[in-house]
Design a protein around this motif. Structure first.
Motif, PDB file in Angstrom:
ATOM      1  N   UNK A   1      31.093 -12.839  -7.417  1.00  0.00           N
ATOM      2  CA  UNK A   1      31.549 -12.445  -8.735  1.00  0.00           C
ATOM      3  C   UNK A   1      30.357 -12.316  -9.671  1.00  0.00           C
ATOM      4  N   UNK A   2      30.426 -11.322 -10.513  1.00  0.00           N
ATOM      5  CA  UNK A   2      29.399 -11.070 -11.517  1.00  0.00           C
ATOM      6  C   UNK A   2      30.009 -11.281 -12.889  1.00  0.00           C
ATOM      7  N   UNK A   3      29.233 -11.846 -13.779  1.00  0.00           N
ATOM      8  CA  UNK A   3      29.680 -12.006 -15.160  1.00  0.00           C
ATOM      9  C   UNK A   3      29.090 -10.864 -15.967  1.00  0.00           C
ATOM     10  N   UNK A   4      29.968 -10.157 -16.714  1.00  0.00           N
ATOM     11  CA  UNK A   4      29.504  -9.049 -17.528  1.00  0.00           C
ATOM     12  C   UNK A   4      29.907  -9.264 -18.983  1.00  0.00           C
ATOM     13  N   UNK A   5      29.096  -8.710 -19.884  1.00  0.00           N
ATOM     14  CA  UNK A   5      29.388  -8.766 -21.318  1.00  0.00           C
ATOM     15  C   UNK A   5      29.680  -7.349 -21.776  1.00  0.00           C
ATOM     16  N   UNK A   6      30.808  -7.167 -22.452  1.00  0.00           N
ATOM     17  CA  UNK A   6      31.250  -5.855 -22.890  1.00  0.00           C
ATOM     18  C   UNK A   6      30.502  -5.446 -24.159  1.00  0.00           C
ATOM     19  N   UNK A   7      29.890  -4.255 -24.116  1.00  0.00           N
ATOM     20  CA  UNK A   7      29.135  -3.735 -25.252  1.00  0.00           C
ATOM     21  C   UNK A   7      29.902  -2.640 -25.996  1.00  0.00           C
ATOM     22  N   UNK A   8      30.769  -1.912 -25.278  1.00  0.00           N
ATOM     23  CA  UNK A   8      31.630  -0.879 -25.861  1.00  0.00           C
ATOM     24  C   UNK A   8      33.017  -1.063 -25.254  1.00  0.00           C
ATOM     25  N   UNK A   9      34.048  -0.973 -26.078  1.00  0.00           N
ATOM     26  CA  UNK A   9      35.419  -1.149 -25.593  1.00  0.00           C
ATOM     27  C   UNK A   9      35.784  -0.035 -24.600  1.00  0.00           C
ATOM     28  N   UNK A  25      33.468 -11.409 -19.040  1.00  0.00           N
ATOM     29  CA  UNK A  25      34.450 -11.505 -17.961  1.00  0.00           C
ATOM     30  C   UNK A  25      33.742 -11.534 -16.613  1.00  0.00           C
ATOM     31  N   UNK A  26      34.428 -12.097 -15.627  1.00  0.00           N
ATOM     32  CA  UNK A  26      33.912 -12.108 -14.264  1.00  0.00           C
ATOM     33  C   UNK A  26      34.614 -11.016 -13.473  1.00  0.00           C
ATOM     34  N   UNK A  27      33.812 -10.224 -12.772  1.00  0.00           N
ATOM     35  CA  UNK A  27      34.314  -9.097 -12.009  1.00  0.00           C
ATOM     36  C   UNK A  27      33.633  -9.125 -10.646  1.00  0.00           C
ATOM     37  N   UNK A  28      34.362  -8.723  -9.610  1.00  0.00           N
ATOM     38  CA  UNK A  28      33.779  -8.650  -8.268  1.00  0.00           C
ATOM     39  C   UNK A  28      32.595  -7.686  -8.276  1.00  0.00           C
TER      40      UNK A  28
END
Length: 70
Positions: A1-9, A25-28
Motif C-alpha cells: 500500500x502507498x500513502x498519497x496526498x491529494x493535491x487536486x480534487x 489515503x492509502x491505495x494499492x
C-alpha cells in the motif's frame, strides 16, 4: 500500500470515490500507477506519493529499552 496526498480534487473512475484536496489515503501500489496514468490526460499533478520509508523502518526495527543501573 502507498500513502498519497491529494493535491487536486478528483473522482476515481473505478470506485466513484471523491478525493478532496489535503486528504491522505492509502491505495494499492498498482492503483497508484493506474490512477496516475488516467489523470495524466487531464494534466496530472493530482496527488503525490508520500515518503513513508521512515515509518516502515520504525515498524521493523526492534524497540530499545533503557536499563537502569544500580
Amino acid at each position: 500500500m502507498e500513502k498519497i496526498k491529494i493535491l487536486k480534487a478528483f473522482t476515481d473512475i473505478r470506485t466513484k470515490q471523491l478525493y478532496r484536496v489535503g486528504q491522505e489515503v492509502e491505495v494499492a501500489e498498482e492503483r497508484v500507477k493506474e490512477i496516475e496514468d488516467n489523470l495524466e490526460a487531464f494534466g496530472g499533478g493530482y496527488f503525490e506519493v508520500l515518503d513513508d520509508t521512515k515509518s516502515k523502518a520504525d515498524e521493523t526495527k526492534p524497540k530499545k529499552t533503557a536499563k537502569k543501573k544500580g
